[in-house]
Design a protein around this motif. Structure first.
Motif, mmCIF file in Angstrom:
data_model
loop_
_atom_site.group_PDB
_atom_site.id
_atom_site.type_symbol
_atom_site.label_atom_id
_atom_site.label_comp_id
_atom_site.label_asym_id
_atom_site.label_seq_id
_atom_site.Cartn_x
_atom_site.Cartn_y
_atom_site.Cartn_z
ATOM 1 N N GLU A 31 37.634 34.100 34.023
ATOM 2 C CA GLU A 31 39.071 34.234 33.791
ATOM 3 C C GLU A 31 39.431 35.499 33.021
ATOM 4 O O GLU A 31 40.598 35.889 32.962
ATOM 5 N N ALA A 32 38.432 36.151 32.423
ATOM 6 C CA ALA A 32 38.729 37.334 31.609
ATOM 7 C C ALA A 32 39.142 38.507 32.493
ATOM 8 O O ALA A 32 38.510 38.764 33.520
ATOM 9 N N PRO A 33 40.212 39.223 32.143
ATOM 10 C CA PRO A 33 40.630 40.400 32.944
ATOM 11 C C PRO A 33 39.634 41.541 32.729
ATOM 12 O O PRO A 33 39.303 41.890 31.608
ATOM 13 N N ALA A 34 39.153 42.066 33.848
ATOM 14 C CA ALA A 34 38.198 43.175 33.790
ATOM 15 C C ALA A 34 38.004 43.728 35.187
ATOM 16 O O ALA A 34 38.270 43.032 36.178
ATOM 17 N N PRO A 35 37.543 44.966 35.317
ATOM 18 C CA PRO A 35 37.240 45.514 36.656
ATOM 19 C C PRO A 35 36.231 44.622 37.364
ATOM 20 O O PRO A 35 35.310 44.089 36.744
ATOM 21 N N GLU A 36 36.376 44.484 38.670
ATOM 22 C CA GLU A 36 35.553 43.565 39.442
ATOM 23 C C GLU A 36 34.047 43.846 39.307
ATOM 24 O O GLU A 36 33.254 42.920 39.155
ATOM 25 N N PRO A 37 33.586 45.106 39.433
ATOM 26 C CA PRO A 37 32.132 45.334 39.302
ATOM 27 C C PRO A 37 31.580 44.826 37.969
ATOM 28 O O PRO A 37 30.521 44.206 37.925
ATOM 29 N N ALA A 38 32.301 45.112 36.878
ATOM 30 C CA ALA A 38 31.838 44.672 35.577
ATOM 31 C C ALA A 38 31.845 43.152 35.474
ATOM 32 O O ALA A 38 30.914 42.537 34.947
ATOM 33 N N LYS A 39 32.902 42.526 36.021
ATOM 34 C CA LYS A 39 32.967 41.072 35.960
ATOM 35 C C LYS A 39 31.860 40.449 36.783
ATOM 36 O O LYS A 39 31.218 39.473 36.363
ATOM 37 N N ASP A 40 31.592 41.002 37.978
ATOM 38 C CA ASP A 40 30.530 40.450 38.827
ATOM 39 C C ASP A 40 29.188 40.501 38.105
ATOM 40 O O ASP A 40 28.393 39.548 38.146
ATOM 41 N N LEU A 41 28.899 41.651 37.467
ATOM 42 C CA LEU A 41 27.635 41.785 36.748
ATOM 43 C C LEU A 41 27.562 40.804 35.580
ATOM 44 O O LEU A 41 26.528 40.177 35.338
ATOM 45 N N ALA A 42 28.686 40.632 34.855
ATOM 46 C CA ALA A 42 28.708 39.700 33.733
ATOM 47 C C ALA A 42 28.474 38.270 34.207
ATOM 48 O O ALA A 42 27.752 37.500 33.573
ATOM 49 N N LEU A 43 29.083 37.904 35.341
ATOM 50 C CA LEU A 43 28.895 36.552 35.878
ATOM 51 C C LEU A 43 27.438 36.331 36.287
ATOM 52 O O LEU A 43 26.872 35.243 36.092
ATOM 53 N N ARG A 44 26.813 37.376 36.889
ATOM 54 C CA ARG A 44 25.395 37.245 37.262
ATOM 55 C C ARG A 44 24.513 37.044 36.022
ATOM 56 O O ARG A 44 23.614 36.214 36.012
ATOM 57 N N ILE A 45 24.794 37.810 34.973
ATOM 58 C CA ILE A 45 24.014 37.677 33.736
ATOM 59 C C ILE A 45 24.233 36.294 33.133
ATOM 60 O O ILE A 45 23.295 35.626 32.688
ATOM 61 N N GLY A 46 25.498 35.837 33.141
ATOM 62 C CA GLY A 46 25.789 34.507 32.613
ATOM 63 C C GLY A 46 25.094 33.421 33.379
ATOM 64 O O GLY A 46 24.532 32.479 32.802
ATOM 65 N N ALA A 47 25.104 33.530 34.714
ATOM 66 C CA ALA A 47 24.425 32.525 35.533
ATOM 67 C C ALA A 47 22.925 32.534 35.280
ATOM 68 O O ALA A 47 22.273 31.486 35.255
ATOM 69 N N LEU A 48 22.357 33.749 35.115
ATOM 70 C CA LEU A 48 20.921 33.857 34.850
ATOM 71 C C LEU A 48 20.579 33.216 33.505
ATOM 72 O O LEU A 48 19.555 32.561 33.363
ATOM 73 N N ARG A 49 21.468 33.387 32.520
ATOM 74 C CA ARG A 49 21.251 32.742 31.221
ATOM 75 C C ARG A 49 21.227 31.224 31.358
ATOM 76 O O ARG A 49 20.373 30.542 30.789
ATOM 77 N N VAL A 50 22.184 30.699 32.128
ATOM 78 C CA VAL A 50 22.248 29.251 32.317
ATOM 79 C C VAL A 50 20.966 28.742 32.959
ATOM 80 O O VAL A 50 20.392 27.737 32.546
ATOM 81 N N THR A 51 20.499 29.485 34.014
ATOM 82 C CA THR A 51 19.269 29.067 34.703
ATOM 83 C C THR A 51 18.076 29.085 33.751
ATOM 84 O O THR A 51 17.271 28.144 33.714
ATOM 85 N N HIS A 52 17.935 30.165 32.993
ATOM 86 C CA HIS A 52 16.819 30.259 32.053
ATOM 87 C C HIS A 52 16.913 29.182 30.980
ATOM 88 O O HIS A 52 15.896 28.620 30.579
ATOM 89 N N ARG A 53 18.147 28.888 30.528
ATOM 90 C CA ARG A 53 18.323 27.857 29.498
ATOM 91 C C ARG A 53 17.891 26.492 30.019
ATOM 92 O O ARG A 53 17.273 25.701 29.328
#
Length: 621
Positions: A31-53
């Motif tokens: 939901e955070a406003p940000a350029p799409e490339p940056a948001k996509d990368l952040a979502l990938r990192i977040g998902a990877l964190r969830v998986t590792h957790r």
């Protein structure tokens, strides 16, 4: 007046990074406003964190259960903890465990967690009836998202009533196997429809393996109780059994401290030797020595221990300690798979308590190996993902450079890319781990398509490919194609195709099981290379002859042309050159000294003739 560029995108990206560092939920990142490339990368990192957790949570839970197994003397409490953990880790409404009754030929409910139905808790399942009966009769895991409509197993009124009274809809069950014998089933169930992932099924299988260990402890405890009952027969027997109990307690405490201290298999092997004396060797599933403690026989050439009959018996008499000529061996089993073989040479005959110590060491070793495999699989999956991104040019140039850095590979070239194939395709995981061990730190190794691919810092692809093919000796020989060097991540995808063609060329040329770079394949390299250098090829074949002609003003190259044109006849070549046949013979002798005595071998002769023709084409006006 020209407007100043807005700082809003930079502010948004900064805010997005702050949210990522704060470990906010993925939904908030989205939901955070940000350029799409940056948001996509952040979502990938977040998902990877969830998986590792999640993986860390599962591994921590398994380790906690193992700690209870190591420290808890009551198997009932351990089984209850395993069932409770199964329900928590899989997030189901209930979990339960049934045990096999060999006299009645069915299974009965032993432990439940989350159950509210008395009828369900008193169920008995005949082999083949219901999902649990299917697991019991096939010794394989099964799951269903909708029990009532699943026709893969036999429905009975008693089982359907109990399941319905509990409100169960989705069920997953996995068998408990102890020493190759079926003893029960571990279940996780839900009161609403839901599928079960491969990861969840595997986790339930690991918990089932721990439950099986608890049952092994129950059997060992039962054996000890029977032995204690016989102590009253004689004072000597009392003393002997007391010593055995002390040894078992010491072994229990020692192995528990190894597991709880995060020790590896080498620590378990050393602890066994400290307890029993003598020596111990652990072989992995491929027959290689994984750890050695004490003065074990040397492994010069073919390993004498691996060839010993006792090792072969241990591989077939699954889960039981066998002895031959003073050497004891037992298979190391986890999740129905033999991970290795533990071989022990004790200075004296092993008493019953000592044999139980060896069996306990095998169980603890299996548990440690299982944890190590899960950690290795997680790391290798991440390497495979990074490698796929690099080889398919996924992401920006800076992203891919960052991928190399994250994989502990120097992000600045030059690199060489190695493509390896060989052996059973189903063993790629094991082969990738072997290649990674051989290449060591600083190399990115993973599986891609049907090959093992490695990115290695260096400038000599031929030397790297040959070295890797020679050093991988476990299992079938591998064929390695090397390409490079490349200095930019954008060149890696093209290098992959060249490396794959090189491997195919090596096999086609009868050189399977070796390694080489494209430039070392002679005329075949001109065909498979991504950017063939004809000048370099001519120099590689005719270099000594051309240098000799340049330095002395001779024409040995012309003599070669005439010789081959004359059907390799010195006399006919002399005629076309207008010189005496002895002169031609002398020149051919000089050519042999420059190119080697095998220059007229069919393969070398073909290469030389091709190089002569290409030189003529290069010098044509």
């Amino acid at each position: 007046m020209q407007a100043m560029p807005s700082d809003e995108p930079l502010t948004q990206v900064t805010r997005l990074l702050e949210l990522l560092v704060s470990d906010v939920p993925i939904a908030q990142l989205a939901e955070a406003p940000a350029p799409e490339p940056a948001k996509d990368l952040a979502l990938r990192i977040g998902a990877l964190r969830v998986t590792h957790r999640r993986r860390e949570s599962a591994q921590a839970a398994l380790l906690d259960t193992a700690r209870e197994l190591a420290s808890e003397s009551s198997p009932s409490i351990v089984l209850e903890a395993i069932v409770r953990r199964a329900r928590t880790l899989l997030g189901t409404d209930l979990a339960y465990l049934t045990l096999y009754d060999p006299e009645a030929g069915d299974t009965f409910m032993r432990v439940t967690d989350g159950s509210v139905s008395a009828d369900f808790q008193s169920l008995r399942l005949s082999l083949g009836d219901g999902l649990g009966g299917l697991v019991a009769s096939t010794h394989k895991p099964y799951w269903t998202a909708d029990y009532s409509s699943d026709q893969r197993f036999s429905h009975t009124s008693a089982i359907d009533h109990g399941v319905g009274d509990e409100g169960i809809i989705a069920i997953c069950g996995t068998p408990l196997i102890v020493e190759s014998t079926f003893v029960g089933v571990l279940f996780a169930a839900n009161r609403t429809p839901r599928p079960f992932s491969h990861t969840e099924i595997g986790l339930l299988g690991n918990l089932a393996a721990l439950a099986a260990i608890a049952i092994v402890q129950t059997r060992a405890l039962s054996d000890a109780e029977r032995a204690l009952a016989a102590l009253s027969e004689a004072h000597d027997i009392v003393r002997q059994q007391a010593v055995g109990v002390e040894r078992a307690a010491a072994a229990h405490d020692r192995f528990a401290s190894v597991v709880l201290g995060g020790g590896g298999v080498s620590d378990v092997t050393q602890a066994l030797v400290d307890l029993l004396g003598g020596w111990a060797v652990l072989f992995d599933g491929a027959g290689e020595r994984r750890s050695v403690a004490g003065a074990a026989p040397e492994a010069a050439g073919p390993d004498p221990l691996l060839a010993h009959p006792v090792v072969d018996r241990a591989r077939h008499d699954v889960g039981r300690l066998v002895e031959d000529d003073g050497i004891h061996a037992i298979g190391v089993i986890a999740a129905h798979e033999q991970l290795g073989t533990l071989v022990v040479g004790a200075p004296d005959a092993l008493e019953d308590a000592d044999q139980r110590t060896v069996e306990r060491a095998a169980v603890v070793t299996a548990l440690v190996l299982l944890f190590e495999r899960q950690a290795d699989d997680a790391r290798q999956s991440e390497r495979n993902r990074v490698l796929a991104d690099l080889l398919t040019a996924r992401g920006s140039h800076d992203d891919r450079t960052g991928y190399l850095r994250s994989a502990s590979v120097e992000p600045r070239g030059p690199w060489c890319l190695l493509v390896a194939r060989g052996g059973d395709p189903t063993q790629q995981r094991a082969l990738a781990l072997t290649v990674s061990t051989v290449l060591g730190d600083g190399a990115l190794v993973g599986t891609h398509a049907d090959a093992i691919v490695a990115i290695v810092r260096g400038e000599d692809p031929d030397a790297l490919a040959r070295s890797l093919a020679e050093r991988v000796t476990r299992g079938p020989r591998i064929t390695v194609g090397g390409c490079g060097p490349v200095a930019d991540v954008d060149d890696l995808p093209g290098s992959l195709e060249e490396g794959s063609r090189t491997v195919r060329a090596l096999v086609a040329l009868g050189r399977a099981g070796t390694g080489a770079a494209t430039t070392e394949l002679g005329f075949a390299g001109l065909i498979v290379g991504a950017d063939p250098d004809v000048h370099d090829y001519v120099r590689s074949v005719l270099g000594p002859v051309l240098e000799y002609d340049d330095e002395r003003g001779s024409d040995l190259a012309g003599t070669l042309v005439a010789y081959f044109a004359a059907g390799s006849s010195p006399r006919h070549a002399a005629g076309s050159l207008h010189v005496h046949v002895n002169t031609v013979s002398q020149r051919l002798g000089r050519i042999a000294a420059l190119l080697g005595e095998d220059w007229q071998h069919p393969d070398r002769a073909l290469e030389i003739q091709l190089a002569l023709r290409m030189r003529r084409l290069l010098e044509a006006p």
